[in-house]
Design a protein around this motif. Structure first.
Motif, PDB file in Angstrom:
ATOM      1  N   ASP A 323       0.828  -1.211   0.000  1.00  0.00           N
ATOM      2  CA  ASP A 323       0.000   0.000   0.000  1.00  0.00           C
ATOM      3  C   ASP A 323       0.863   1.263   0.000  1.00  0.00           C
ATOM      4  O   ASP A 323       0.524   2.262  -0.647  1.00  0.00           O
ATOM      5  CB  ASP A 323      -0.924   0.004   1.225  1.00  0.00           C
ATOM      6  CG  ASP A 323      -2.107  -0.945   1.060  1.00  0.00           C
ATOM      7  OD1 ASP A 323      -2.392  -1.358  -0.077  1.00  0.00           O
ATOM      8  OD2 ASP A 323      -2.748  -1.273   2.084  1.00  0.00           O
ATOM      9  N   ALA A 324       1.976   1.224   0.727  1.00  0.00           N
ATOM     10  CA  ALA A 324       2.878   2.374   0.744  1.00  0.00           C
ATOM     11  C   ALA A 324       3.478   2.615  -0.639  1.00  0.00           C
ATOM     12  O   ALA A 324       3.616   3.768  -1.080  1.00  0.00           O
ATOM     13  CB  ALA A 324       3.987   2.158   1.770  1.00  0.00           C
ATOM     14  N   SER A 327       0.815   4.138  -2.858  1.00  0.00           N
ATOM     15  CA  SER A 327       0.641   5.553  -2.521  1.00  0.00           C
ATOM     16  C   SER A 327       1.767   6.398  -3.106  1.00  0.00           C
ATOM     17  O   SER A 327       1.530   7.479  -3.655  1.00  0.00           O
ATOM     18  CB  SER A 327       0.594   5.730  -1.002  1.00  0.00           C
ATOM     19  OG  SER A 327      -0.558   5.113  -0.447  1.00  0.00           O
ATOM     20  N   GLN A 330       1.335   6.883  -6.767  1.00  0.00           N
ATOM     21  CA  GLN A 330       0.169   7.697  -7.100  1.00  0.00           C
ATOM     22  C   GLN A 330       0.252   9.106  -6.515  1.00  0.00           C
ATOM     23  O   GLN A 330      -0.718   9.852  -6.541  1.00  0.00           O
ATOM     24  CB  GLN A 330      -1.100   6.982  -6.610  1.00  0.00           C
ATOM     25  CG  GLN A 330      -1.347   5.669  -7.352  1.00  0.00           C
ATOM     26  CD  GLN A 330      -2.417   4.804  -6.698  1.00  0.00           C
ATOM     27  OE1 GLN A 330      -2.789   5.012  -5.545  1.00  0.00           O
ATOM     28  NE2 GLN A 330      -2.916   3.817  -7.435  1.00  0.00           N
ATOM     29  N   ARG A 332       0.722  10.090  -3.376  1.00  0.00           N
ATOM     30  CA  ARG A 332       0.146  10.317  -2.048  1.00  0.00           C
ATOM     31  C   ARG A 332       1.197  10.068  -0.981  1.00  0.00           C
ATOM     32  O   ARG A 332       2.273   9.530  -1.252  1.00  0.00           O
ATOM     33  CB  ARG A 332      -1.054   9.396  -1.809  1.00  0.00           C
ATOM     34  CG  ARG A 332      -2.144   9.520  -2.864  1.00  0.00           C
ATOM     35  CD  ARG A 332      -3.426   8.850  -2.393  1.00  0.00           C
ATOM     36  NE  ARG A 332      -3.232   7.487  -1.969  1.00  0.00           N
ATOM     37  CZ  ARG A 332      -3.297   6.417  -2.753  1.00  0.00           C
ATOM     38  NH1 ARG A 332      -3.510   6.586  -4.051  1.00  0.00           N
ATOM     39  NH2 ARG A 332      -3.129   5.200  -2.275  1.00  0.00           N
ATOM     40  N   THR A 333       0.911  10.464   0.240  1.00  0.00           N
ATOM     41  CA  THR A 333       1.822  10.222   1.354  1.00  0.00           C
ATOM     42  C   THR A 333       2.004   8.725   1.530  1.00  0.00           C
ATOM     43  O   THR A 333       1.031   7.984   1.697  1.00  0.00           O
ATOM     44  CB  THR A 333       1.277  10.826   2.657  1.00  0.00           C
ATOM     45  OG1 THR A 333       1.124  12.234   2.468  1.00  0.00           O
ATOM     46  CG2 THR A 333       2.233  10.573   3.810  1.00  0.00           C
ATOM     47  N   ALA A 334       3.259   8.289   1.497  1.00  0.00           N
ATOM     48  CA  ALA A 334       3.523   6.855   1.496  1.00  0.00           C
ATOM     49  C   ALA A 334       3.934   6.320   2.852  1.00  0.00           C
ATOM     50  O   ALA A 334       3.872   5.127   3.091  1.00  0.00           O
ATOM     51  CB  ALA A 334       4.622   6.530   0.476  1.00  0.00           C
ATOM     52  N   ASP A 335       4.376   7.194   3.750  1.00  0.00           N
ATOM     53  CA  ASP A 335       4.959   6.711   4.999  1.00  0.00           C
ATOM     54  C   ASP A 335       4.564   7.635   6.140  1.00  0.00           C
ATOM     55  O   ASP A 335       4.993   8.776   6.196  1.00  0.00           O
ATOM     56  CB  ASP A 335       6.486   6.645   4.857  1.00  0.00           C
ATOM     57  CG  ASP A 335       7.155   6.135   6.125  1.00  0.00           C
ATOM     58  OD1 ASP A 335       6.493   5.396   6.880  1.00  0.00           O
ATOM     59  OD2 ASP A 335       8.329   6.472   6.350  1.00  0.00           O
TER      60      ASP A 335
END
Length: 353
Positions: A323-324, A327, A330, A332-335
Motif C-alpha cells: 500500500d505504501a 501511494s 500515485q 500520495r503520502t507513502a509513509d
C-alpha cells in the motif's frame, strides 16, 4: 532546573536508516534529546528523518545531526564527550549480506570493529551510559531454528561474522568493566522505509509497479529461504525497552513465525490481485555463496522480561508495504510515522526551545 529542561539524551549511529529513523521518532515522542551520527563523505540521505527536522539549523532543536565516521575513534571520543548521552544505540552497519561477500574487510571494519571503538571511547571518557548493540539473526547462520538467546552462533557470511564480533564485544565489556551493554538480536524487520535492495521492499515495490503497469517482472534469487518477518517500528520499541531494564542482558526480537520468500511474494502480489508466478523470475546472480536456509526466532524472553510482543505479522506487513508503494506511485503520502510528535513547546518537540 526542572526535568523538562534536562530531557534524557540519546546518541544514535545509523540514524538515517530504517531503524534509526523510527527510533529517533520514538525517542522524540518520549521527550528525549536525540543526536545522530551521519557520514560527511556521503550524500547523507536524510529523507527518512527530514520530517523531524522542521528547522535543521536551529541550535535548540531536540534532534541534532553530527558528521563523523565510525572508523574515526578521535571523532567518536570528541562527540561523546560533548553530548554526554544517557543512552547510545549503535545501529550503523554495512548491512547488506550479499555486499559483505564482495567487501568483507570493509564490512568487518564498519559492522564489527566499530563496536570496539564506541565502547572503548565510552570507557576512556568514563561515561555512565547504557549501550545498545544491534546484533542480528544472521549470527545463527546454519544453526537450525527456532533460535533463542542461547542458540549456537554459526554465521555463514562476513556480515554474520562481523555482527558476532560486535555481539561478543558488547558482552565482554559488560562482564569485564561492568558496563551497561545489551544485545538486541533482531530477526528480519521491515517497513516502507526498508532499502530497495532488500527482498521484502523489492517485492512490495514490484507488485505495486506491475499492478499499475509500470513493469512486468521482478528478478529474485533463492525463493525457498525462510525468514521471520516483523514490523520495524515495533522492533525499535523493543530496543528502547531493553535499555530501560534494571539489569543489562541479551534479547531476541522476532515474531516466531516462518515464511519463505515465495510466501512473501504470494502475499504481495495477492494483495493487488495478481498471480506471483506470472511475474517473478529467477536470476542466479542474486544467489549468495552460502545461504542461510531458515531463521525463525523465539521472543519468549523479551515477552517475559520486557513485556515486548510483536503485533504485526507477515500478511499484514506485506499489505502495509505494498500500500505504501502504491501511494508513492500515485503521488500520495507513502509513509506515516507510528509515533506521535509532541506538541510545540513540549521538550520532545524537534524544534522546542
Amino acid at each position: 532546573m526542572t526535568s523538562a529542561q534536562h530531557p534524557r539524551s540519546a546518541f544514535i549511529t545509523g540514524i538515517t536508516g530504517q531503524d534509526g529513523s523510527y527510533l529517533a521518532e520514538l525517542l522524540l515522542s518520549k521527550g528525549y534529546e536525540v543526536h545522530g551520527l551521519v557520514r560527511r563523505g556521503s550524500t547523507a540521505a536524510t529523507h527518512r528523518i527530514d520530517h523531524l527536522r522542521s528547522d535543521r539549523h536551529d541550535p535548540e532543536s531536540r534532534l541534532q545531526l553530527h558528521h563523523g565516521e565510525l572508523v574515526d575513534t578521535s571523532r567518536l571520543v570528541s562527540l561523546l564527550s560533548d553530548i554526554v548521552p544517557d543512552e547510545v544505540y549503535h545501529l550503523a552497519a554495512q548491512s547488506h549480506v550479499p555486499v559483505s561477500f564482495d567487501e568483507p574487510e570493509s564490512t568487518a571494519n564498519v559492522t564489527g570493529v566499530s563496536t570496539v571503538r564506541l565502547l572503548e571511547a565510552i570507557r576512556m571518557i568514563g561515561l555512565d551510559v547504557r549501550f545498545y548493540q544491534a546484533s542480528s539473526a544472521e549470527m545463527f547462520g546454519s544453526t537450525p531454528p527456532p533460535h533463542h538467546e542461547d542458540s549456537p552462533l554459526r554465521p555463514v557470511s562476513p556480515f554474520g561474522v562481523s555482527k558476532m564480533f560486535g555481539y561478543w564485544t558488547a558482552r565482554t565489556f559488560r562482564e569485564a568493566y561492568g558496563m551497561h551493554t545489551v544485545n538486541g538480536i533482531l530477526f528480519n524487520h521491515e517497513s516502507p522505509r526498508r532499502d530497495e535492495a532488500f527482498v521484502t521492499r523489492k517485492l512490495a515495490r514490484a507488485a505495486a509497479r506491475i499492478a499499475l503497469g509500470h513493469e512486468r517482472h521482478v528478478y529474485l534469487g533463492n525463493l525457498d529461504a525462510v525468514r521471520d518477518w516483523g514490523f520495524a517500528p515495533e522492533y525499535v520499541e523493543g530496543m528502547w525497552a531493553m535499555l530501560q531494564a534494571d539489569e543489562p542482558g541479551d534479547y531476541v526480537l522476532a515474531t516466531g513465525t516462518a515464511h519463505s520468500v515465495e510466501d512473501f511474494a504470494r502475499l504481495c502480489f495477492g494483495h493487488v490481485g495478481l498471480d506471483w508466478t506470472r511475474h517473478v523470475r529467477f536470476d542466479e546472480r542474486y544467489l549468495r555463496p552460502t545461504e542461510v536456509d531458515a531463521l525463525v526466532g523465539d521472543p519468549s524472553k523479551a515477552a517475559h522480561e520486557l513485556g515486548w510482543r510483536p503485533r504485526t505479522f507477515a500478511p499484514e506487513l506485506a499489505r502495509i508495504m505494498v500500500d505504501a508503494e502504491l501511494s508513492l506511485l500515485q503521488g500520495r503520502t507513502a509513509d506515516v510515522s507510528p509515533f506521535p510528535t509532541p506538541p510545540a513547546g513540549h521538550p520532545g518537540h524537534p524544534i522546542a526551545g
